[in-house]
Design an enzyme around this catalytic site. Structure first.
Site, PDB file in Angstrom:
ATOM      1  CG  ASP A  36      -2.396   0.742   0.846  1.00 11.21           C
ATOM      2  OD1 ASP A  36      -2.170   1.936   0.369  1.00 11.21           O
ATOM      3  OD2 ASP A  36      -3.338   0.074   1.359  1.00 11.21           O
ATOM      4  CG  HIS A  72      -0.864   1.605  -3.358  1.00 11.36           C
ATOM      5  ND1 HIS A  72      -2.021   1.534  -2.796  1.00 11.36           N
ATOM      6  CD2 HIS A  72      -0.581   0.352  -3.854  1.00 11.36           C
ATOM      7  CE1 HIS A  72      -2.338   0.121  -3.216  1.00 11.36           C
ATOM      8  NE2 HIS A  72      -1.597  -0.327  -3.732  1.00 11.36           N
TER       9      HIS A  72
END
Ligand SMILES: *[C@@H]1O[C@H](CO)[C@@H](O)[C@H](O)[C@H]1NC(C)=O
Ligand SMILES: *[C@@H]1O[C@H](CO)[C@@H](O)[C@H](O)[C@H]1NC(C)=O
Length: 345
Positions: free
Chosen positions: A177, A200
């Site tokens: 993430d 991310h």
């Protein structure tokens, strides 16, 4: 320099105050190997050095009682944790990741800690986010190695909220993430010389969820490398929120095969446009170079953006024969030299 309170809660199998040197036998791993926690602290109220030499391995999922965090350090001032390059924290996340709907604990959380120094800690396979920093003032993390598989769900590297004067430097962050998520109430956050990816990217927000008022300011990201991340420099806000994200810079960023290298998304989570928006202002993107894995390399989906400056940007497609593009909406700022060209009229 005093350790005022020095409490470490290793939730799930031990819950103790570290007031002297500890040797704790941890829960067995699935191979029935016992991992020893070798965590040294004097806790005499004078010494503030703590070394993590051994490996701390989390118990499997079913042994957890508290699902919010595993190792929690809170209400501590002037704490130094040095992993001495052999210290490791392994969250044993593989027992959690298949359950997408489970609440998965953060591996290491710092709450209300001031003057914190953490270095050389290797932290892997967290069930949820790896390191959270909440309500802290003045913390420096350096030479950290944070690692989980790129497809492990919601495993943010660092999650910062309601904190100020936080430095993250000279570290590798490979997660599933956000590499770093900077949430509401945060200011004076610097990230320098980081290698991010997979993951991310570095995100400010999302801010303004559920029509809330949130603020973030003075965030400076520089000399970072992003590799195979799904975003690079991202600011995201929910329609209907209020507050601001301001005085933000992303400078000297190197991109390799990054989706959405530069993105401001003020329609995060929903498509509809509402009357209010978190105001995004005084943002500078400077010296951002490399390759984009998505067609749109510069995406400025604004509702309320002011004084946003882009200059010395050179992003090409990572796919041969494709041309990187840009998108711009409701933008107020200055476009300097950029590849791809950005046309905001
Ligand atoms: C954070 O970054 C800004 C911008 O580069 C710089 O002016 C400031 O000195 C940095 N702060 C720290 C504590 O390193
Ligand atoms: C990035 O992705 C490419 C293509 O999937 C892969 O070959 C490469 O090893 C990855 N790089 C890193 C550093 O993970």
């Amino acid at each position: 320099m005093k350790v005022l309170i020095f409490c470490i809660l290793i939730l799930g199998f031990v819950s103790s105050c570290l007031c002297e040197r500890w040797n704790i036998n941890a829960a067995p791993t699935k191979n029935n190997i016992y991992n020893v926690v070798d965590y040294g602290a004097r806790g005499d109220g004078v010494t503030d050095d703590t070394q993590l030499k051994g490996k701390i391995v989390a118990p499997p999922q079913k042994a957890f009682k508290d699902k919010s965090s595993w190792i929690r350090i809170q209400y501590v001032n002037s704490l130094t944790i040095d992993g001495t390059s052999t210290g490791r924290i392994d969250g044993f996340g593989s027992t959690w990741w298949p359950c997408k709907s489970c609440r998965r604990p953060i591996a290491l959380s710092f709450h209300s800690c001031n003057d914190l120094t953490v270095s050389n800690v290797r932290i892997t396979n967290s069930p949820g986010g790896h390191i959270s920093i909440n309500g802290c003032n003045n913390a420096k993390f350096s030479h950290m190695d944070v690692q989980s598989p790129g497809d492990s769900p919601n495993t943010d590297g660092f999650d910062i909220s309601s904190s100020k004067n936080i430095l993250i430097e000279d570290s590798n962050i490979r997660v599933g993430d956000d590499c770093i998520a900077i949430n509401g109430g945060s200011s004076y956050i610097n990230a320098s010389r980081l290698a991010c990816g997979p993951g991310h990217g570095i995100s400010i927000g999302s801010l303004g969820r559920g029509n809330s008022y949130e603020t973030v300011e003075e965030v400076h990201v520089q000399n970072c490398k992003f590799t195979n991340t799904t975003n690079g420099a991202r600011i995201k806000t929910f329609p209907g929120g209020s507050g601001y994200a301001r005085k933000i810079s992303f400078e000297q960023i190197h991109l390799t095969n990054v989706k959405n290298p530069i993105i401001i998304d003020q329609h995060y989570g929903v498509r509809d446009v509402k009357e209010s928006a978190v105001k995004v202002s005084d943002v500078r993107y400077y010296g951002i170079k490399g390759t984009s894995a998505s067609d749109v390399a510069i995406n400025l989906k604004c509702e309320s953006c002011f004084n946003v400056v882009l200059d010395q940007i050179n992003i090409v497609s990572s796919q041969p024969k494709k041309k990187a593009q840009s998108y711009c909406k409701n933008f107020h700022g200055k476009i300097g030299s950029t590849i791809p060209k950005v046309n905001c009229n």
